[in-house]
Enzyme design. Sequence first.
Site, PDB file in Angstrom:
ATOM      1  N   ALA A  45       4.676  30.655  59.280  1.00 37.45           N
ATOM      2  CA  ALA A  45       3.605  31.371  59.989  1.00 37.45           C
ATOM      3  C   ALA A  45       2.320  31.463  59.170  1.00 37.45           C
ATOM      4  CB  ALA A  45       4.077  32.766  60.354  1.00 37.45           C
ATOM      5  N   CYS A 127       7.842  38.066  65.750  1.00 37.32           N
ATOM      6  CA  CYS A 127       8.371  38.378  64.426  1.00 37.32           C
ATOM      7  C   CYS A 127       8.781  39.846  64.382  1.00 37.32           C
ATOM      8  CB  CYS A 127       7.343  38.111  63.327  1.00 37.32           C
ATOM      9  SG  CYS A 127       7.974  38.604  61.702  1.00 37.32           S
TER      10      CYS A 127
END
Lengths: 310, 253
Positions: A45, A127
């Site tokens: 990410a 997430c």
Amino acid sequence: MNTMIQLPGLSLKNPIMPASGCFGFGREYARFYPLAELGAVIMKAATGEKRYGNPTPRVAESTGGMLNAIGLQNPGVESIIQEEIPFLKAQQVPIIANVAGSTVEEYVEVAEKISSHVDALELNISCPNVKEGGVQFGMDPVLAEDVTRRVVQVSRVPVYVKLSPNVSDIVVMAKAAERGGASGLSMINTLTAMRIDPSSRKPVLSNGTGGLSGAALKPVSIRMIHQVYPKVAIPIIGMGGIETAADIVEYLLAGASAVAVGSANFKNPLICRELVEQLPETLHHYGFQSVEEAVGGAHRESVEAGLLRP
Amino acid sequence: MIREDLTVVDHTLVAEDTYQLILCGRMVHDIKQPGQFVHIRTSTDEYLRRPVSISDYNIDEETITLLYKVIGKGTKALTAYQIGDSLDVLGPGGRGFPVKARPGENVLLTGGGIGVPPLYRLARELYEKGADLTIILGFQSIRHAFLKSEFQQYGSVYIMTDDGTSGNKGFVTDGIAGMSGSFDRYYTCGPTPMLKAVVKQLGDTEGYISMEERMGCGIGACFACVVPSHDEKGYKRICCDGPVFHHKEVVLT
């Protein structure tokens, strides 16, 4: 055996890619095998600024899987563009950038900056390990649709929205992403989980909760993809507990067009390469001539077809 | 760093819950420094390999000696391996101890518990360079102590135990406090609170610390085993930037 698959923005020589967060930016695994053998690489990410992530311990073992609470540690989007993407480009492999943020503005900023350097985006609204942003966007269809729309507006490449399993109705979330303009879905992120150490009487992970991945997650992911596939018109990248070529066939049958391999890279750093090698024979074993033929197969199967197969 | 199936050539209990495991394979040729580690797949069920430091190795016999303590499921599973079995190992990993010593230099080695093993090969290499070694080893009790006589080949060994059943009662830091004179350099490995205390106690003396942490991939990709650092990046990965760091490189918390 034809293992090629065409997806928005991605022309994959095979449907196998490492999952975001389990493969860094590829450098470490490139010492084990040429990354060009992979269908694509999904990067760790990216956020607007560099992030340190959570205190350690950040990982824990669990039966049939593992928990992690890394907390999106990354060097920030600018550094990823300058330091990491050139390396991956040189490996001759399609690149998918995982885009994360605390606010809609941050998602938009990261997407705008990174999208001209990669082949597709994976929008990480799932997430479970950050206090702000992350899964909060992935649990509310209104927020999910909005952030998707705004990221799609600025992105120069197709956007795949990574869904969270931490919802009561996955189809609602999938349709929200589709309405927001997503070109595809990435299913699924980890399931929020916890382990407690009987000796210390406290959670094993410093963050308390973490995301469950690995084999224990696979049936949940298969179920969700099977539910979503008939309800959307966009392709799905499936992930969760893949360790064997037969697992990949299961994902294809549920409705995934490609797959990502996550935690299994920790058991065996060569797993993706081995799966690429094994997939053609396994597809053949189950009576398929191509990857494409298997996609969504479980939805088309009839009693007659089953009887006619050797 | 390679993945290899290593063969178990010896596996013995050396102290309470502590085993010595000797593995044979080509991997030994890749070892560059004492203090590196191997990442062991202890069973096919588990997702996380277990990092174990290399205590010693022998190039001619192609063997790597490990000492590990049974702490949980993974290390328990490791105890079942017998001579002749093969074990899936990733390694050698990380950066080890820089072996720096001029003849006659006073060098201090301190290890706590299962942090003792990686200092063993280091002691030998420092000894061969002519360093004058003071070695302080801390254990819970006499039942948990190991490698004492082996270390005695290379320097003056002082044992510290929590209960005083062997050597002196107290921590390794009490042992350091009892030493006269100063050291040119120190090397230490053990639990983070111990490392922190040792680093504080020895102030500006040049020191190298070896850290332990739960690891994921073990090759630097997953960011499970990080420690804050003083550089611009702000972190170090224990598995590949470490496990050994200069004492001023990282922030011990």
